[in-house]
Design a protein around this motif. Structure first.
Motif, short mmCIF file in Angstrom:
data_model
loop_
_atom_site.label_atom_id
_atom_site.label_comp_id
_atom_site.label_asym_id
_atom_site.label_seq_id
_atom_site.Cartn_x
_atom_site.Cartn_y
_atom_site.Cartn_z
N GLU A 198 0.83 -1.21 0.00
CA GLU A 198 0.00 0.00 0.00
C GLU A 198 0.86 1.25 0.00
OE1 GLU A 198 -2.70 -0.14 3.28
OE2 GLU A 198 -3.90 -1.71 2.38
N GLY A 199 0.35 2.28 -0.69
CA GLY A 199 1.08 3.53 -0.73
C GLY A 199 0.34 4.57 -1.54
N THR A 200 1.09 5.57 -1.98
CA THR A 200 0.52 6.63 -2.80
C THR A 200 1.36 6.81 -4.05
OG1 THR A 200 1.79 8.33 -1.61
CG2 THR A 200 -0.46 7.90 -0.84
N LEU A 201 0.70 7.24 -5.11
CA LEU A 201 1.37 7.49 -6.38
C LEU A 201 1.05 8.92 -6.79
CD1 LEU A 201 2.97 6.46 -8.85
CD2 LEU A 201 0.78 5.73 -9.83
N ALA A 202 2.06 9.77 -6.80
CA ALA A 202 1.87 11.17 -7.20
C ALA A 202 2.19 11.32 -8.67
CB ALA A 202 2.78 12.07 -6.37
N GLY A 203 1.39 12.14 -9.33
CA GLY A 203 1.62 12.37 -10.75
C GLY A 203 0.75 13.49 -11.26
N GLU A 204 0.40 13.40 -12.55
CA GLU A 204 -0.43 14.42 -13.18
C GLU A 204 -1.56 13.76 -13.96
OE1 GLU A 204 2.40 16.63 -15.56
OE2 GLU A 204 2.63 18.11 -13.96
N LEU A 205 -2.74 14.33 -13.81
CA LEU A 205 -3.92 13.88 -14.55
C LEU A 205 -4.27 14.93 -15.58
CD1 LEU A 205 -6.31 11.86 -14.84
CD2 LEU A 205 -7.53 13.28 -13.17
N THR A 206 -4.47 14.50 -16.81
CA THR A 206 -4.86 15.41 -17.89
C THR A 206 -6.22 14.98 -18.41
OG1 THR A 206 -2.56 15.74 -18.54
CG2 THR A 206 -4.24 16.35 -20.15
#
Length: 191
Positions: free
Chosen positions: A119-127
């Motif tokens: 388990e964790g988090t995934l940071a990124g960008e949504l377009t």
């Protein structure tokens, strides 16, 4: 002489094993076993759901360095599904996804932070609709993606909530809620 050769070869083998263990693992998203669903409040009493059944993507995971993972997924907005024809027409239209002008939605995750083995988090960008915003997904893997055997598929579920207004979808404010809950279920196959 044989002992010297073994002493020389053993460290080389160990280095080769270590180098291979930390080599990035490449995966391709299995579109037949993956989907994205979204749910939005409707009239404040119920909700409406939609689904992106068609997607493609690539994933790179570096054993021992999950923060270097890259997950790049593109959803086909023209294939968007909704519970009824009126909702589908509105969602595909200019006031929401405007699929004629913006036929895809894309998420690129570039920083995986694991809080446990799965388990964790995934940071990124949504377009979406031509607008790109930072987005963080809560991710749960079926098995540890860093230590899973090379060549084995990896399954995960990712969830997040977005504000549709941030992506230019501001219509029907009195009918449709602003917060959209998104769930992605995916299977990644070794490339």
């Amino acid at each position: 002489m044989m002992l010297k050769r073994r002493l020389f070869v053993a460290p080389l083998l160990a280095l080769a094993v270590l180098a291979n263990a930390s080599a990035p693992r490449q995966y391709t998203l299995d579109a037949t076993a993956s989907e994205v669903t979204a749910k939005v409040p409707f009239f404040g009493l119920s909700s409406k759901s939609m689904k992106f059944p068609k997607m493609s993507g690539d994933v790179r995971i570096v054993p021992g360095a999950p923060e270097q993972a890259v997950i790049d997924v593109t959803f086909d907005a023209t294939a968007l599904e909704a519970p009824d024809e009126t909702t589908l027409k509105r969602l595909r239209g200019e006031k929401f996804f405007w699929v004629e002008k913006y036929p895809t939605v894309r998420f690129v995750g570039k920083s995986l932070k694991l809080e446990s083995a799965t388990e964790g988090t995934l940071a990124g960008e949504l377009t979406a609709r031509g607008v790109t915003k930072p987005q963080v997904l809560d991710v749960t893997f079926e098995t540890d993606p860093v230590t899973s055997p090379a060549g084995a598929p990896v399954k995960f579920t990712a969830t997040t909530t977005i504000d549709r207004r941030e992506y230019g979808m501001k219509s029907y404010r009195l009918i449709v809620g602003n917060k959209v809950d998104i769930v992605m279920s995916a299977r990644m196959m070794p490339a």
